[in-house]
Design a protein around this motif. Structure first.
Motif, PDB file in Angstrom:
ATOM      1  N   ILE A   1       0.833  -1.195   0.000  1.00  0.00           N
ATOM      2  CA  ILE A   1       0.000   0.000   0.000  1.00  0.00           C
ATOM      3  C   ILE A   1       0.868   1.245   0.000  1.00  0.00           C
ATOM      4  O   ILE A   1       2.050   1.202   0.360  1.00  0.00           O
ATOM      5  N   ASP A   2       0.256   2.337  -0.423  1.00  0.00           N
ATOM      6  CA  ASP A   2       0.842   3.665  -0.336  1.00  0.00           C
ATOM      7  C   ASP A   2      -0.058   4.474   0.597  1.00  0.00           C
ATOM      8  O   ASP A   2      -1.172   4.846   0.231  1.00  0.00           O
ATOM      9  N   ALA A   3       0.432   4.706   1.817  1.00  0.00           N
ATOM     10  CA  ALA A   3      -0.362   5.399   2.828  1.00  0.00           C
ATOM     11  C   ALA A   3      -0.087   6.888   2.883  1.00  0.00           C
ATOM     12  O   ALA A   3      -0.542   7.548   3.822  1.00  0.00           O
ATOM     13  N   GLY A   4       0.629   7.421   1.932  1.00  0.00           N
ATOM     14  CA  GLY A   4       0.923   8.844   1.934  1.00  0.00           C
ATOM     15  C   GLY A   4       2.173   9.151   2.730  1.00  0.00           C
ATOM     16  O   GLY A   4       3.195   9.558   2.183  1.00  0.00           O
ATOM     17  N   VAL A   5       2.115   8.947   4.045  1.00  0.00           N
ATOM     18  CA  VAL A   5       3.283   9.216   4.881  1.00  0.00           C
ATOM     19  C   VAL A   5       4.339   8.124   4.736  1.00  0.00           C
ATOM     20  O   VAL A   5       5.515   8.360   5.040  1.00  0.00           O
ATOM     21  N   ALA A   6       3.962   6.953   4.284  1.00  0.00           N
ATOM     22  CA  ALA A   6       4.900   5.848   4.077  1.00  0.00           C
ATOM     23  C   ALA A   6       4.258   4.852   3.130  1.00  0.00           C
ATOM     24  O   ALA A   6       3.042   4.834   2.944  1.00  0.00           O
ATOM     25  N   SER A   7       5.088   4.018   2.525  1.00  0.00           N
ATOM     26  CA  SER A   7       4.600   2.985   1.612  1.00  0.00           C
ATOM     27  C   SER A   7       5.403   1.721   1.839  1.00  0.00           C
ATOM     28  O   SER A   7       6.558   1.760   2.267  1.00  0.00           O
ATOM     29  N   GLY A   8       4.787   0.588   1.535  1.00  0.00           N
ATOM     30  CA  GLY A   8       5.461  -0.691   1.706  1.00  0.00           C
ATOM     31  C   GLY A   8       4.456  -1.813   1.863  1.00  0.00           C
ATOM     32  O   GLY A   8       3.249  -1.645   1.608  1.00  0.00           O
ATOM     33  N   GLU A   9       4.934  -2.953   2.296  1.00  0.00           N
ATOM     34  CA  GLU A   9       4.090  -4.133   2.489  1.00  0.00           C
ATOM     35  C   GLU A   9       3.559  -4.161   3.919  1.00  0.00           C
ATOM     36  O   GLU A   9       4.296  -3.925   4.880  1.00  0.00           O
ATOM     37  N   VAL A  10       2.273  -4.449   4.051  1.00  0.00           N
ATOM     38  CA  VAL A  10       1.637  -4.458   5.366  1.00  0.00           C
ATOM     39  C   VAL A  10       2.100  -5.694   6.128  1.00  0.00           C
ATOM     40  O   VAL A  10       1.951  -6.827   5.659  1.00  0.00           O
ATOM     41  N   VAL A  11       2.677  -5.467   7.295  1.00  0.00           N
ATOM     42  CA  VAL A  11       3.147  -6.557   8.144  1.00  0.00           C
ATOM     43  C   VAL A  11       2.131  -6.878   9.235  1.00  0.00           C
ATOM     44  O   VAL A  11       1.897  -8.031   9.563  1.00  0.00           O
ATOM     45  N   GLU A  12       1.516  -5.836   9.781  1.00  0.00           N
ATOM     46  CA  GLU A  12       0.554  -6.039  10.865  1.00  0.00           C
ATOM     47  C   GLU A  12      -0.450  -4.897  10.853  1.00  0.00           C
ATOM     48  O   GLU A  12      -0.092  -3.734  10.618  1.00  0.00           O
ATOM     49  N   VAL A  13      -1.706  -5.235  11.075  1.00  0.00           N
ATOM     50  CA  VAL A  13      -2.779  -4.250  11.131  1.00  0.00           C
ATOM     51  C   VAL A  13      -3.349  -4.254  12.549  1.00  0.00           C
ATOM     52  O   VAL A  13      -3.850  -5.274  13.021  1.00  0.00           O
ATOM     53  N   GLY A  14      -3.221  -3.116  13.230  1.00  0.00           N
ATOM     54  CA  GLY A  14      -3.747  -2.993  14.581  1.00  0.00           C
ATOM     55  C   GLY A  14      -4.856  -1.960  14.632  1.00  0.00           C
ATOM     56  O   GLY A  14      -5.112  -1.243  13.664  1.00  0.00           O
ATOM     57  N   LEU A  15      -5.496  -1.868  15.786  1.00  0.00           N
ATOM     58  CA  LEU A  15      -6.559  -0.892  15.946  1.00  0.00           C
ATOM     59  C   LEU A  15      -6.012   0.524  16.095  1.00  0.00           C
ATOM     60  O   LEU A  15      -6.746   1.490  15.880  1.00  0.00           O
TER      61      LEU A  15
ATOM     62  N   ILE B   1      11.052  -0.704   8.781  1.00  0.00           N
ATOM     63  CA  ILE B   1       9.723  -0.893   9.349  1.00  0.00           C
ATOM     64  C   ILE B   1       9.138   0.478   9.671  1.00  0.00           C
ATOM     65  O   ILE B   1       9.765   1.281  10.364  1.00  0.00           O
ATOM     66  N   TRP B   2       7.938   0.721   9.172  1.00  0.00           N
ATOM     67  CA  TRP B   2       7.237   1.970   9.432  1.00  0.00           C
ATOM     68  C   TRP B   2       6.053   1.685  10.343  1.00  0.00           C
ATOM     69  O   TRP B   2       5.269   0.771  10.084  1.00  0.00           O
ATOM     70  N   TYR B   3       5.931   2.486  11.395  1.00  0.00           N
ATOM     71  CA  TYR B   3       4.781   2.422  12.288  1.00  0.00           C
ATOM     72  C   TYR B   3       3.929   3.662  12.021  1.00  0.00           C
ATOM     73  O   TYR B   3       4.326   4.786  12.367  1.00  0.00           O
ATOM     74  N   VAL B   4       2.793   3.456  11.401  1.00  0.00           N
ATOM     75  CA  VAL B   4       1.936   4.561  10.968  1.00  0.00           C
ATOM     76  C   VAL B   4       0.674   4.548  11.816  1.00  0.00           C
ATOM     77  O   VAL B   4      -0.031   3.528  11.884  1.00  0.00           O
ATOM     78  N   ARG B   5       0.385   5.668  12.461  1.00  0.00           N
ATOM     79  CA  ARG B   5      -0.857   5.779  13.220  1.00  0.00           C
ATOM     80  C   ARG B   5      -2.039   5.825  12.267  1.00  0.00           C
ATOM     81  O   ARG B   5      -2.006   6.500  11.235  1.00  0.00           O
ATOM     82  N   ASN B   6      -3.072   5.089  12.601  1.00  0.00           N
ATOM     83  CA  ASN B   6      -4.233   5.001  11.714  1.00  0.00           C
ATOM     84  C   ASN B   6      -4.917   6.351  11.527  1.00  0.00           C
ATOM     85  O   ASN B   6      -5.486   6.621  10.471  1.00  0.00           O
ATOM     86  N   GLY B   7      -4.869   7.193  12.544  1.00  0.00           N
ATOM     87  CA  GLY B   7      -5.495   8.501  12.420  1.00  0.00           C
ATOM     88  C   GLY B   7      -4.739   9.437  11.497  1.00  0.00           C
ATOM     89  O   GLY B   7      -5.298  10.446  11.046  1.00  0.00           O
ATOM     90  N   GLU B   8      -3.461   9.136  11.193  1.00  0.00           N
ATOM     91  CA  GLU B   8      -2.664   9.982  10.312  1.00  0.00           C
ATOM     92  C   GLU B   8      -2.819   9.597   8.846  1.00  0.00           C
ATOM     93  O   GLU B   8      -2.310  10.302   7.973  1.00  0.00           O
ATOM     94  N   ILE B   9      -3.470   8.497   8.561  1.00  0.00           N
ATOM     95  CA  ILE B   9      -3.633   8.039   7.177  1.00  0.00           C
ATOM     96  C   ILE B   9      -4.848   8.738   6.587  1.00  0.00           C
ATOM     97  O   ILE B   9      -5.980   8.462   6.972  1.00  0.00           O
ATOM     98  N   LYS B  10      -4.617   9.640   5.660  1.00  0.00           N
ATOM     99  CA  LYS B  10      -5.693  10.388   5.028  1.00  0.00           C
ATOM    100  C   LYS B  10      -6.168   9.740   3.734  1.00  0.00           C
ATOM    101  O   LYS B  10      -7.312   9.874   3.345  1.00  0.00           O
ATOM    102  N   ARG B  11      -5.279   9.044   3.050  1.00  0.00           N
ATOM    103  CA  ARG B  11      -5.681   8.330   1.832  1.00  0.00           C
ATOM    104  C   ARG B  11      -4.788   7.097   1.709  1.00  0.00           C
ATOM    105  O   ARG B  11      -3.648   7.074   2.171  1.00  0.00           O
ATOM    106  N   ILE B  12      -5.337   6.064   1.088  1.00  0.00           N
ATOM    107  CA  ILE B  12      -4.647   4.780   0.969  1.00  0.00           C
ATOM    108  C   ILE B  12      -4.720   4.314  -0.478  1.00  0.00           C
ATOM    109  O   ILE B  12      -5.804   4.294  -1.068  1.00  0.00           O
ATOM    110  N   GLY B  13      -3.586   3.965  -1.034  1.00  0.00           N
ATOM    111  CA  GLY B  13      -3.542   3.347  -2.355  1.00  0.00           C
ATOM    112  C   GLY B  13      -3.125   1.895  -2.214  1.00  0.00           C
ATOM    113  O   GLY B  13      -1.977   1.609  -1.861  1.00  0.00           O
TER     114      GLY B  13
END
Length: 358
Positions: free
Chosen positions: A173-187, A199-211
């Protein structure tokens, strides 16, 4: 009385009798109070017990139903995994994590609602005024929500992302602030592995658009530049032969979702023309298909004598040696003293000064 215990006087017996009467009166009052209120207490106790039993039973039934639903989802994912498109359309680990996350959220929400409602009903059965309690809880909830608004935003965003299945484990995925392969999806946090291994740790609230680059299908496109003098029918036939052969060979036939199409001329210039080839592929396989197509097109063009722009020139197309005199400047008109240019540049002689008479 001689030889016996002394007989207490009546004045001594009065306080003792008063104390005995008070105790008897207290016992009588307590007994009467219990007799008057035991039915009410028993009713309240049975009501509280009934509320607790119903809440516990309802919570157990709801949690078991949710657990069975999650197990059924995992079973269906495992069944699809054994089919030809199992590894493509359904990722077992992704479905498992998604179902477990949804199940955990639903179980927690169900437990909170059931136990919270039961606690309020118990307090109401005890004749406790709930208005101040609810008002205090509302104020405390507002204060906590305001102080932890980022945490609440991350949590709610994670819940909706998981429930809507926007991405999962194994997706690129391309999450805007970072891109790569999803390793783990948390709440609260999504973990990505970048192309370089970070390894990128992206807060879900910071993701404005997802490709999502791994859902559905991908497109492999190859553009080749050739000379504008090439024969177009021969060029198309060569590319079509490469496309047909490529689509029939393993393992590329499994990675393609359709035939390789020769789209034709994409650009025509004075010095080159661009021919484009495209194909639908499995998600994430477009880059490997593009590399293999370029390899085969280059081999086919070399065998057919089709020249790619930027390649080595053929022996019969080599340019003639340059004329040595081309680098010599033409003779200047100023080299001839009699030329008009030379005469124009000749300095004008100064006039002779007049002689004074002696």
């Amino acid at each position: 009385m001689p030889g016996g215990s002394p007989v207490p006087s009546p004045a001594t017996l009065l306080p003792l009798a008063a104390t005995t009467d008070d105790a008897a009166e207290s016992v009588t009052n307590a007994a009467s109070f219990i007799e008057e209120n035991w039915a009410t207490w028993l009713s309240i106790g049975l009501r509280i017990l009934l509320i607790i039993v119903i809440a516990a039973a309802l919570r157990s039934v709801v949690r078991k139903a949710l657990t069975k639903l999650i197990s059924r989802m995992n079973t269906s994912a495992e069944a699809v995994e054994g089919t030809a498109l199992g590894g493509l359309l359904v990722n077992a680990e992704r479905r498992r994590q998604r179902s477990e996350a949804i199940g955990s959220v639903l179980r927690s929400v169900a437990s909170f609602l059931i136990l919270g409602t039961a606690a309020l009903m118990v307090l109401a059965a005890l004749k406790i005024d709930l208005a101040p309690l609810l008002a205090s809880a509302g104020v405390a909830g507002v204060a906590i929500g305001f102080g932890a608004r980022n945490l609440v935003t991350d949590f709610l965003s994670g819940v909706f992302m998981i429930m809507e299945d926007q991405y999962g484990v194994g997706d690129k995925i391309d999450a805007g602030v970072a891109s790569g392969e999803v390793v783990e999806v948390g709440l609260r946090v999504t973990k990505l592995r970048g192309d370089n291994g970070e390894i990128w740790y992206v807060r879900n609230g910071e993701i404005k658009r997802i490709g999502n680059l791994s859902q559905g299908w991908a497109t492999a496109g190859v553009a080749v530049q050739v000379k504008p003098t090439e024969n177009l029918p021969r060029l198309r036939a060569t590319l079509q032969e490469v496309a047909d052969t490529f689509a029939k060979e393993s393992p590329w036939d499994e990675r393609l979702w359709g035939p390789v199409e020769v789209l034709g001329l994409d650009e025509v210039l004075l010095t080159s023309m661009t021919v484009k080839v495209s194909a639908k592929t499995m998600p994430g396989q477009q880059f490997a298909v593009e590399r293999e197509l370029r390899w085969r097109i280059k081999e086919a063009f070399d065998a057919a004598g089709i020249r790619i722009v930027g390649g080595l020139q053929a022996a019969d197309e080599e340019e003639a040696p340059a004329d040595p005199s081309a680098s010599v400047a033409p003779p200047s008109a100023l080299a001839n003293p009699a030329s008009p240019q030379s005469l124009a540049t000749t300095p004008i002689p100064a006039p002779a000064s007049p002689r004074l008479p002696k």
